[in-house]
Design an enzyme around this catalytic site. Structure first.
Site, PDB file in Angstrom:
ATOM      1  N   LYS A 133     -91.742  62.293   2.486  1.00 52.75           N
ATOM      2  CA  LYS A 133     -92.126  62.306   1.077  1.00 52.75           C
ATOM      3  C   LYS A 133     -92.113  63.743   0.531  1.00 52.75           C
ATOM      4  O   LYS A 133     -92.010  64.707   1.302  1.00 52.75           O
ATOM      5  CB  LYS A 133     -93.519  61.664   0.938  1.00 52.75           C
ATOM      6  CG  LYS A 133     -93.545  60.190   1.359  1.00 52.75           C
ATOM      7  CD  LYS A 133     -94.904  59.556   1.074  1.00 52.75           C
ATOM      8  CE  LYS A 133     -94.926  58.094   1.493  1.00 52.75           C
ATOM      9  NZ  LYS A 133     -96.182  57.415   1.088  1.00 52.75           N
ATOM     10  N   TYR A 157     -90.970  50.882  -4.951  1.00 51.12           N
ATOM     11  CA  TYR A 157     -92.346  50.434  -4.708  1.00 51.12           C
ATOM     12  C   TYR A 157     -92.731  49.252  -5.615  1.00 51.12           C
ATOM     13  O   TYR A 157     -93.923  49.033  -5.855  1.00 51.12           O
ATOM     14  CB  TYR A 157     -93.327  51.584  -4.925  1.00 51.12           C
ATOM     15  CG  TYR A 157     -93.415  52.551  -3.750  1.00 51.12           C
ATOM     16  CD1 TYR A 157     -93.852  52.133  -2.499  1.00 51.12           C
ATOM     17  CD2 TYR A 157     -93.094  53.890  -3.904  1.00 51.12           C
ATOM     18  CE1 TYR A 157     -93.960  53.010  -1.427  1.00 51.12           C
ATOM     19  CE2 TYR A 157     -93.187  54.789  -2.836  1.00 51.12           C
ATOM     20  CZ  TYR A 157     -93.619  54.333  -1.611  1.00 51.12           C
ATOM     21  OH  TYR A 157     -93.734  55.212  -0.555  1.00 51.12           O
ATOM     22  N   HIS A 212     -93.167  57.763   4.970  1.00 50.22           N
ATOM     23  CA  HIS A 212     -93.193  56.314   4.729  1.00 50.22           C
ATOM     24  C   HIS A 212     -92.409  55.615   5.831  1.00 50.22           C
ATOM     25  O   HIS A 212     -91.414  56.151   6.328  1.00 50.22           O
ATOM     26  CB  HIS A 212     -92.539  55.985   3.376  1.00 50.22           C
ATOM     27  CG  HIS A 212     -92.245  54.523   3.196  1.00 50.22           C
ATOM     28  ND1 HIS A 212     -93.186  53.636   2.730  1.00 50.22           N
ATOM     29  CD2 HIS A 212     -91.138  53.787   3.460  1.00 50.22           C
ATOM     30  CE1 HIS A 212     -92.653  52.418   2.706  1.00 50.22           C
ATOM     31  NE2 HIS A 212     -91.411  52.483   3.150  1.00 50.22           N
ATOM     32  N   GLU A 241     -85.406  47.933   1.909  1.00 51.78           N
ATOM     33  CA  GLU A 241     -85.552  49.382   1.718  1.00 51.78           C
ATOM     34  C   GLU A 241     -84.309  50.151   2.187  1.00 51.78           C
ATOM     35  O   GLU A 241     -83.893  51.108   1.541  1.00 51.78           O
ATOM     36  CB  GLU A 241     -86.812  49.871   2.441  1.00 51.78           C
ATOM     37  CG  GLU A 241     -88.082  49.318   1.799  1.00 51.78           C
ATOM     38  CD  GLU A 241     -89.364  49.818   2.438  1.00 51.78           C
ATOM     39  OE1 GLU A 241     -89.305  50.488   3.491  1.00 51.78           O
ATOM     40  OE2 GLU A 241     -90.436  49.543   1.868  1.00 51.78           O
TER      41      GLU A 241
HETATM   42  P1  CMP Z   1     -96.483  54.004   1.920  1.00 53.19           P
HETATM   43  O1  CMP Z   1     -96.446  53.688   3.367  1.00 53.19           O
HETATM   44  O2  CMP Z   1     -95.370  54.824   1.369  1.00 53.19           O
HETATM   45  O3  CMP Z   1     -96.602  52.649   1.071  1.00 53.19           O
HETATM   46  C1  CMP Z   1     -97.230  52.580  -0.181  1.00 53.19           C
HETATM   47  C2  CMP Z   1     -97.943  53.844  -0.517  1.00 53.19           C
HETATM   48  O4  CMP Z   1     -98.917  53.728  -1.518  1.00 53.19           O
HETATM   49  C3  CMP Z   1     -98.709  54.332   0.698  1.00 53.19           C
HETATM   50  O5  CMP Z   1     -97.812  54.806   1.661  1.00 53.19           O
HETATM   51  C4  CMP Z   1     -99.638  55.347   0.091  1.00 53.19           C
HETATM   52  O6  CMP Z   1     -99.037  56.618  -0.015  1.00 53.19           O
HETATM   53  C5  CMP Z   1     -99.857  54.752  -1.270  1.00 53.19           C
HETATM   54  N1  CMP Z   1    -101.175  54.140  -1.338  1.00 53.19           N
HETATM   55  C6  CMP Z   1    -101.614  53.077  -0.694  1.00 53.19           C
HETATM   56  N2  CMP Z   1    -102.895  52.827  -1.013  1.00 53.19           N
HETATM   57  C7  CMP Z   1    -103.254  53.759  -1.886  1.00 53.19           C
HETATM   58  C8  CMP Z   1    -104.442  54.036  -2.574  1.00 53.19           C
HETATM   59  N3  CMP Z   1    -105.538  53.276  -2.415  1.00 53.19           N
HETATM   60  N4  CMP Z   1    -104.450  55.092  -3.385  1.00 53.19           N
HETATM   61  C9  CMP Z   1    -103.332  55.848  -3.547  1.00 53.19           C
HETATM   62  N5  CMP Z   1    -102.163  55.635  -2.911  1.00 53.19           N
HETATM   63  C10 CMP Z   1    -102.145  54.596  -2.089  1.00 53.19           C
END
Ligand code: CMP
Length: 138
Positions: free
Chosen positions: A9, A49, A115, A126
């Site tokens: 990221k 997303y 991620h 993805e």
């Molecule tokens: P990722 O694995 O990229 O998948 C979705 C992303 O949303 C996750 O990693 C986090 O970076 C983000 N995310 C998930 N939950 C929260 C939260 N409660 N607040 C902010 N970001 C979140």
């Protein structure tokens, strides 16, 4: 053999740990089968997303993901989806196990460096979102 999509990221790229992240995957026996750096537009981040579009953090997440370059990669290996998730650690670095990428480098649940796809269907979507067949080695 299984494939998964991983992203270093914008915070991971800013911290200069692209090689560190890829190295951890490779050291575990996983193989990088596609790789590129890109700067996602807000729309591209929103599409990626889309499953989270009703979540309260969607706006902030997509703003963050389009705040700088990312490194996109398709990773292959036996049990690649779980292996990558184990190497990354829990989404929130506060809950991440010692020795995981997020425990070692992440600042918050949003700025969490890396991620990884969470299931085979998600991985297929993805990988296809960022790579076409010609860009993936066999
Ligand atoms: P990722 O694995 O990229 O998948 C979705 C992303 O949303 C996750 O990693 C986090 O970076 C983000 N995310 C998930 N939950 C929260 C939260 N409660 N607040 C902010 N970001 C979140």
């Amino acid at each position: 053999m299984e494939r998964t999509l991983s992203i270093v990221k914008p915070d991971g790229v800013r911290k200069n740990i692209v090689g560190e992240v890829i190295g951890r995957f490779e050291k575990s026996g996983l193989k990088v089968v596609a790789l590129k750096m890109a700067s996602l537009t807000r729309k591209e981040a929103e599409g990626f997303y889309a499953v989270h579009c009703k979540r309260p953090f969607f706006g902030s997440l997509t703003e963050f993901m389009s705040s700088g370059p990312v490194v996109l990669m398709a990773i292959e290996g036996a049990g690649a989806i779980k292996k990558v998730r184990d190497i990354m650690g829990a989404t929130d670095p506060k809950n991440a196990a010692p020795g995981t990428i997020r425990k070692d480098f992440a600042d918050s649940i949003e700025s969490n460096v890396v991620h990884g796809s969470d299931a085979p269907e998600t991985a297929a979507f993805e990988i296809g979102y960022f790579f076409n067949a010609l860009e993936i080695r066999c």
